[in-house]
Every structure is written in C-alpha cells, then in structure tokens.
Design a protein around this motif. Structure first.
Motif, PDB file in Angstrom:
ATOM      1  N   ILE A 200       0.835  -1.217   0.000  1.00 24.42           N
ATOM      2  CA  ILE A 200       0.000   0.000   0.000  1.00 24.42           C
ATOM      3  C   ILE A 200       0.864   1.259   0.000  1.00 24.42           C
ATOM      4  CG2 ILE A 200      -1.617   1.328   1.421  1.00 24.42           C
ATOM      5  CD1 ILE A 200      -2.890  -1.290   2.246  1.00 24.42           C
ATOM      6  N   LEU A 201       1.984   1.188   0.712  1.00 24.45           N
ATOM      7  CA  LEU A 201       2.894   2.338   0.808  1.00 24.45           C
ATOM      8  C   LEU A 201       4.055   2.169  -0.151  1.00 24.45           C
ATOM      9  CD1 LEU A 201       2.950   2.678   4.685  1.00 24.45           C
ATOM     10  CD2 LEU A 201       1.584   4.006   3.065  1.00 24.45           C
ATOM     11  N   PRO A 202       4.670   3.231  -0.640  1.00 27.87           N
ATOM     12  CA  PRO A 202       4.294   4.627  -0.364  1.00 27.87           C
ATOM     13  C   PRO A 202       3.062   5.082  -1.156  1.00 27.87           C
ATOM     14  CG  PRO A 202       6.127   4.576  -1.877  1.00 27.87           C
ATOM     15  CD  PRO A 202       5.872   3.147  -1.484  1.00 27.87           C
ATOM     16  N   ILE A 203       2.329   6.034  -0.598  1.00 30.04           N
ATOM     17  CA  ILE A 203       1.195   6.640  -1.292  1.00 30.04           C
ATOM     18  C   ILE A 203       1.723   7.705  -2.246  1.00 30.04           C
ATOM     19  CG2 ILE A 203      -0.903   8.032  -0.986  1.00 30.04           C
ATOM     20  CD1 ILE A 203      -1.240   6.694   1.746  1.00 30.04           C
ATOM     21  N   GLN A 204       1.253   7.681  -3.471  1.00 26.93           N
ATOM     22  CA  GLN A 204       1.679   8.678  -4.462  1.00 26.93           C
ATOM     23  C   GLN A 204       0.814   9.936  -4.332  1.00 26.93           C
ATOM     24  OE1 GLN A 204       4.432   7.985  -6.103  1.00 26.93           O
ATOM     25  NE2 GLN A 204       4.396   5.958  -5.124  1.00 26.93           N
ATOM     26  N   THR A 205       1.410  11.066  -4.592  1.00 29.05           N
ATOM     27  CA  THR A 205       0.690  12.341  -4.409  1.00 29.05           C
ATOM     28  C   THR A 205      -0.439  12.532  -5.412  1.00 29.05           C
ATOM     29  OG1 THR A 205       2.369  13.442  -5.758  1.00 29.05           O
ATOM     30  CG2 THR A 205       2.657  13.510  -3.374  1.00 29.05           C
ATOM     31  N   ASP A 206      -0.489  11.721  -6.467  1.00 29.02           N
ATOM     32  CA  ASP A 206      -1.583  11.858  -7.432  1.00 29.02           C
ATOM     33  C   ASP A 206      -2.690  10.829  -7.199  1.00 29.02           C
ATOM     34  OD1 ASP A 206      -0.172   9.639  -8.167  1.00 29.02           O
ATOM     35  OD2 ASP A 206      -0.008  10.168 -10.286  1.00 29.02           O
ATOM     36  N   GLU A 207      -2.564  10.023  -6.127  1.00 27.62           N
ATOM     37  CA  GLU A 207      -3.598   9.048  -5.815  1.00 27.62           C
ATOM     38  C   GLU A 207      -4.768   9.732  -5.103  1.00 27.62           C
ATOM     39  OE1 GLU A 207      -2.418   4.848  -4.710  1.00 27.62           O
ATOM     40  OE2 GLU A 207      -0.682   5.952  -3.977  1.00 27.62           O
ATOM     41  N   LYS A 208      -5.953   9.225  -5.358  1.00 25.55           N
ATOM     42  CA  LYS A 208      -7.128   9.737  -4.674  1.00 25.55           C
ATOM     43  C   LYS A 208      -7.290   8.970  -3.366  1.00 25.55           C
ATOM     44  CE  LYS A 208     -11.969  10.991  -5.414  1.00 25.55           C
ATOM     45  NZ  LYS A 208     -13.138  10.922  -6.321  1.00 25.55           N
ATOM     46  N   ILE A 209      -7.148   9.654  -2.251  1.00 26.63           N
ATOM     47  CA  ILE A 209      -7.184   8.995  -0.948  1.00 26.63           C
ATOM     48  C   ILE A 209      -8.138   9.742  -0.020  1.00 26.63           C
ATOM     49  CG2 ILE A 209      -4.833   8.112  -1.133  1.00 26.63           C
ATOM     50  CD1 ILE A 209      -3.961  10.355   0.737  1.00 26.63           C
ATOM     51  N   LEU A 210      -8.484   9.079   1.081  1.00 25.16           N
ATOM     52  CA  LEU A 210      -9.329   9.664   2.116  1.00 25.16           C
ATOM     53  C   LEU A 210      -8.543   9.708   3.420  1.00 25.16           C
ATOM     54  CD1 LEU A 210     -12.115  10.621   3.261  1.00 25.16           C
ATOM     55  CD2 LEU A 210     -12.586   8.193   3.738  1.00 25.16           C
ATOM     56  N   LEU A 211      -8.555  10.858   4.073  1.00 23.16           N
ATOM     57  CA  LEU A 211      -7.937  11.036   5.385  1.00 23.16           C
ATOM     58  C   LEU A 211      -9.060  11.071   6.424  1.00 23.16           C
ATOM     59  CD1 LEU A 211      -5.405  11.729   7.150  1.00 23.16           C
ATOM     60  CD2 LEU A 211      -5.887  14.140   6.667  1.00 23.16           C
ATOM     61  N   VAL A 212      -8.958  10.238   7.460  1.00 23.21           N
ATOM     62  CA  VAL A 212     -10.013  10.133   8.472  1.00 23.21           C
ATOM     63  C   VAL A 212      -9.431  10.338   9.868  1.00 23.21           C
ATOM     64  CG1 VAL A 212     -11.764   8.639   9.513  1.00 23.21           C
ATOM     65  CG2 VAL A 212     -11.325   8.509   7.054  1.00 23.21           C
ATOM     66  N   GLY A 213     -10.131  11.131  10.701  1.00 22.25           N
ATOM     67  CA  GLY A 213      -9.763  11.251  12.103  1.00 22.25           C
ATOM     68  C   GLY A 213      -9.615  12.682  12.571  1.00 22.25           C
ATOM     69  N   GLU A 214     -10.274  13.012  13.664  1.00 25.61           N
ATOM     70  CA  GLU A 214     -10.139  14.367  14.199  1.00 25.61           C
ATOM     71  C   GLU A 214      -8.702  14.659  14.601  1.00 25.61           C
ATOM     72  OE1 GLU A 214     -12.173  17.420  17.452  1.00 25.61           O
ATOM     73  OE2 GLU A 214     -12.810  15.325  17.412  1.00 25.61           O
ATOM     74  N   MET A 215      -7.957  13.609  14.953  1.00 27.79           N
ATOM     75  CA  MET A 215      -6.555  13.821  15.317  1.00 27.79           C
ATOM     76  C   MET A 215      -5.686  14.208  14.129  1.00 27.79           C
ATOM     77  SD  MET A 215      -5.061  11.392  18.278  1.00 27.79           S
ATOM     78  CE  MET A 215      -5.526  11.760  19.959  1.00 27.79           C
TER      79      MET A 215
END
Length: 402
Positions: free
Chosen positions: A309-324
């Motif tokens: 899964i890693l590294p994540i590429q900057t052109d990938e569509k991703i979701l960031l989750v978490g108030e932290m």
C-alpha cells in the motif's frame, strides 16, 4: 545551611548573599524546555514561553539513534541557556511497567538497557553545553493514579535488574548534576526518605556525586529526607520546616554531617559557571524545529506494509479520516507540555503535499462521544477511494501527568 535545602520559589533555589551563594533556576522538561516566566505550576496549566517541542521519549526510543538523542540534549541545553535556566528537569528513564501509566510518553522504553543508553545520551548532550541535567523519577514511578501515596513493592532482584538499571547506566555513563526522587513509596518508605536508594545504591554503589532534588511536592519529612540523602526540597514550602530541622540539629537527631552534605550539594550547583548565551534565539528555535522534524522522521515506525500500500503517491485519490489529523497530538500533557514554536498538523501537511487530491472526514470526536453520523460519512467516503489514511491516538485527558 538549612535555608539552602529548601527552594526559594517554584523554580529557584535559595540564595545567601552574605555567603556569596547565588540561586539557580530549574525548568521542565524531558522533550523540550517548558519555561514559565510568570505564573508557575507543575501540571502544564499555565502558559510557557514558546520553545521547540521535540518528539517525546516514547517516540525517540523508536529511533534507536544515540547520536540524534545527543543532538536533542544539546539543543535543549542551548534553549535553556538562552532562557537563563541552569538545570533542565529531564530526562525521565523510568521503566514502562503498565500501558495505562499516564506518563509513559515521557519515558523511553520497557527495556532498561535501551532506556539507560538513550537517557545517558540526552544527559551528555544537555551537559555538553554547560547546562545541568536532572534525571527522574527515582525510582519505581510506575503509575500516576494515587502517585503521591502509592507503594511500589518489589524484590531486590527485580529492583536492580529492571527498575534501577536505567538509572545506573545514566549515572555511571554521564554523571548528571542532579537526580529527582519520586513521590511514591518504595517497599513502604517514601522515595525522599529511602536511605537504601539515595545513599547505599545511588552514592555508595554508583558513586553519584550530584544533588538529590525532590519531585515538586514529594517531601514528606524534612529531617528524615536529609538523613536519607535528599538535598533540596522543591518547590518552596516557605521554609515552614526549617524550625523543625534546626531543633533536630540542636537535639542531635539530625547529624551536622548530613546537613552539610545537603547544603554543599546545593551550593555546588549554584557555584557552577554557566556559559553566556551569545546566539540569536529565533535562529536557534528555527534550527531546533528542523532537528525536531528529523528526529520525528527517524522515530516513525512502520508495522506492516501489506499488499505494498505504501508509499502513497501524491496523485492518488485517498481519504484522510480522524479528528486527530486536524488536532494532532505531538506531545503529552502535564509538566512536559511545550508551547511549540513550530507545528504542522497531519491535515495541514497532507494539504501541502497532496494539494486537492484527497478528501477529509472527521470520523470520530476526541471527547469520546460516539457520533454515528461521523462514522457513516467516513464509511461512505471510504467506498469511493482505493486508499484510506486513518489517524488515531489517545486524547490529552487520557495521557497526562496527574
């Protein structure tokens, strides 16, 4: 001499002008300097002047990098020098005994050898720039619950092989100027009155030559403490125990030799010549922030990279989750809490690196309240992307001194 064994105020030792003895200034803490210029406290409630917040000991230990830890120590020492602080109250080398201890972030490891070597490197770094270090909390400070009266019961083998070993390594390898005794009792005797720990082990077995300073409010009995090996009571108690000590001295219940030892240990720190800060504070803080980032990167731990899964590429569509992700915890709470000069949340960092190629969902609430709507929204958005970054951790209320 009795006056010297009690603090003048919250952060300073006493001075005696007629004997040309100056006071010296102490400040928290293990992962940066918490310098309070005005209102003082030991729980991190009141504001402190801006300073560099280095990664906590729990993070730094994951770097296994003695050179980096030494650099942190020197940087903290330089920051102390710039604020006219003589002694930094750190590092903390207690063993992590229970994951529920609210102060585990301040301690390096469950392993005494790793804790001792890293603690020694930090002390060496601090003292390399002419500032004193105060190793803490001696000893068996294993919990925050009922910490003022808790009794740590331990046999001799576990005591020496596990709980004292990190302290021994630090003392013998780096000779800190001082050591801080803990609040708790050890086998029924308060740490500040424990002659076996403070005299037999610390001074006779390990040849410690510095001063023993109480944790803030850890003094139980002034006379017993001096007899056992404690030198300085902190913070100030307005000298309310001085008369008792003087009476004990006159009645020979307190030996003059014990009082002289305590006074001389305090005086030795007061007489040390500290370097004069000649640099630029803003430039120092900027350089220290870069060092803090380097240390944070070296301390990150990848547990597993399933399916690459890693590294994540900057052109990938991703979701960031978490108030932290938005309210990122980068330090613990309490006496080590730093008013950070530089700080980038995970959400801000993602925006800088990924521009608009990601979306964000709060997912949960830091106050612990379950919000079904937040969870549902995060799940729905996760179905639209291939990769999800989830940020989790303990809220401040669950991880703090006290």
């Amino acid at each position: 001499m009795i006056k010297l064994t009690s603090g003048k105020d919250f952060w300073n030792s006493e001075s005696i002008d007629q004997k040309s003895i100056n006071s010296f200034r102490m400040s928290d803490g293990p992962n940066g300097l918490r310098f309070q210029a005005l209102d003082s406290d030991h729980l991190g409630i009141n504001d402190s002047l801006p300073n560099t917040s280095f990664p906590t000991a729990s993070a730094v230990a994951s770097s296994w990098n003695l050179d980096l830890v030494n650099q942190i120590g020197a940087a903290i020492g330089q920051g102390a020098n710039a604020r006219d602080v003589d002694v930094v109250l750190g590092p903390g080398v207690n063993i992590k005994r229970n994951p529920l201890c609210g102060r585990n972030f301040e301690y390096f490891s469950e392993d005494p050898y790793l804790s001792g070597m890293l603690g020694s490197a930090l002390v060496t770094g601090i003292q390399s720039v002419g500032i004193g270090a105060c190793v803490k909390h001696f000893a068996l400070n294993s919990q925050e619950n009922e910490r003022l009266v808790s009794n740590s019961v331990v046999d001799a083998q576990a005591l020496h092989e596990l709980y004292l070993e990190a302290f021994r390594i630090v003392i013998e390898e780096s000779q800190p100027e001082s050591i801080m005794c803990s609040y708790n009792l050890i086998n029924g005797i308060y740490a500040s009155e424990n002659s076996y720990l403070l005299t037999n082990v610390l001074r006779i077995q390990w040849s410690f030559d510095g001063a023993v300073i109480t944790d803030w409010g850890a003094l139980n009995n002034k006379i017993k403490s001096i007899q056992a090996g404690t030198d300085l009571e902190m913070p100030s108690s307005a000298h309310m125990f001085d008369t008792q000590a003087l009476t004990a001295l006159e009645e020979q219940r307190l030996k003059r030799a014990d009082l002289e030892r305590a006074a001389n240990k305090v005086d030795a720190i007061a007489q040390r010549k500290r370097p004069k800060f000649v640099g630029n504070l803003d430039e120092l803080l900027t350089a220290n922030a870069k060092l803090a980032q380097t240390v944070a990167e070296a301390s990150a731990v990848l547990l597993k990279n399933a399916e690459d899964i890693l590294p994540i590429q900057t052109d990938e569509k991703i979701l960031l989750v978490g108030e932290m992700a938005a309210e990122t915890r980068f330090q613990g709470a309490g006496s080590s809490h730093i008013n950070a000069t530089h700080h980038t949340s995970i959400l801000e960092g993602m925006k800088q690196q990924f521009q608009q190629a990601f979306s964000y969902e709060q997912g949960y609430q830091l106050d612990g309240q379950v919000a079904e709507e937040l969870v549902s929204q995060a799940v729905a958005q996760a179905k639209l992307v291939k990769k999800v970054v989830v940020v989790m951790g303990l809220p401040e209320a669950d991880e703090s001194e006290g």
